[in-house]
Design a protein around this motif. Sequence first.
Motif, PDB file in Angstrom:
ATOM      1  N   THR A 184       0.822  -1.207   0.000  1.00 17.73           N
ATOM      2  CA  THR A 184       0.000   0.000   0.000  1.00 17.73           C
ATOM      3  C   THR A 184       0.855   1.256   0.000  1.00 17.73           C
ATOM      4  O   THR A 184       2.084   1.189   0.098  1.00 17.73           O
ATOM      5  CB  THR A 184      -0.954   0.011   1.212  1.00 17.73           C
ATOM      6  N   GLN A 185       0.186   2.374  -0.083  1.00 20.92           N
ATOM      7  CA  GLN A 185       0.843   3.676  -0.041  1.00 20.92           C
ATOM      8  C   GLN A 185      -0.100   4.654   0.644  1.00 20.92           C
ATOM      9  O   GLN A 185      -1.315   4.583   0.458  1.00 20.92           O
ATOM     10  CB  GLN A 185       1.134   4.148  -1.459  1.00 20.92           C
ATOM     11  N   VAL A 186       0.438   5.554   1.462  1.00 25.93           N
ATOM     12  CA  VAL A 186      -0.358   6.613   2.062  1.00 25.93           C
ATOM     13  C   VAL A 186       0.345   7.944   1.861  1.00 25.93           C
ATOM     14  O   VAL A 186       1.570   8.003   1.733  1.00 25.93           O
ATOM     15  CB  VAL A 186      -0.631   6.384   3.571  1.00 25.93           C
ATOM     16  N   SER A 222      -5.298   7.345   1.715  1.00 23.99           N
ATOM     17  CA  SER A 222      -4.955   6.138   0.982  1.00 23.99           C
ATOM     18  C   SER A 222      -5.458   6.311  -0.445  1.00 23.99           C
ATOM     19  O   SER A 222      -6.649   6.157  -0.707  1.00 23.99           O
ATOM     20  CB  SER A 222      -5.623   4.917   1.619  1.00 23.99           C
ATOM     21  N   PRO A 223      -4.572   6.654  -1.388  1.00 24.06           N
ATOM     22  CA  PRO A 223      -5.029   6.872  -2.764  1.00 24.06           C
ATOM     23  C   PRO A 223      -5.671   5.626  -3.379  1.00 24.06           C
ATOM     24  O   PRO A 223      -6.650   5.732  -4.116  1.00 24.06           O
ATOM     25  CB  PRO A 223      -3.754   7.243  -3.520  1.00 24.06           C
ATOM     26  N   LYS A 224      -5.153   4.463  -3.038  1.00 25.10           N
ATOM     27  CA  LYS A 224      -5.664   3.208  -3.603  1.00 25.10           C
ATOM     28  C   LYS A 224      -7.110   2.961  -3.188  1.00 25.10           C
ATOM     29  O   LYS A 224      -7.938   2.532  -3.985  1.00 25.10           O
ATOM     30  CB  LYS A 224      -4.767   2.060  -3.143  1.00 25.10           C
ATOM     31  N   LEU A 225      -7.431   3.243  -1.923  1.00 18.38           N
ATOM     32  CA  LEU A 225      -8.769   2.973  -1.396  1.00 18.38           C
ATOM     33  C   LEU A 225      -9.683   4.193  -1.405  1.00 18.38           C
ATOM     34  O   LEU A 225     -10.857   4.091  -1.084  1.00 18.38           O
ATOM     35  CB  LEU A 225      -8.664   2.428   0.026  1.00 18.38           C
TER      36      LEU A 225
END
Length: 68
Positions: free
Chosen positions: A14-16, A33-36
């Motif tokens: 992941t990435q934050v 959280s760009p992904k979520l």
Amino acid sequence: MSSEPQIIVGNEFTQVIVKKVYTRNGERLEITSPKLHHSIQLDPLALESLTWQEPEVFTEFLSKPFGK
């Protein structure tokens, strides 16, 4: 858009993005959280309360993602 610098922290899962934002109620730390497509703004007391926790608390958070 804030001119405050962003900090990006990530790994293979992941990435934050972390940045300081200013609200009507004072400064907050915004974690996104760009992904979520989730984000949260935490005030200084909420951030300090994280330091009161034992590491096992975070392990428990991760065992049930999204409260499921």
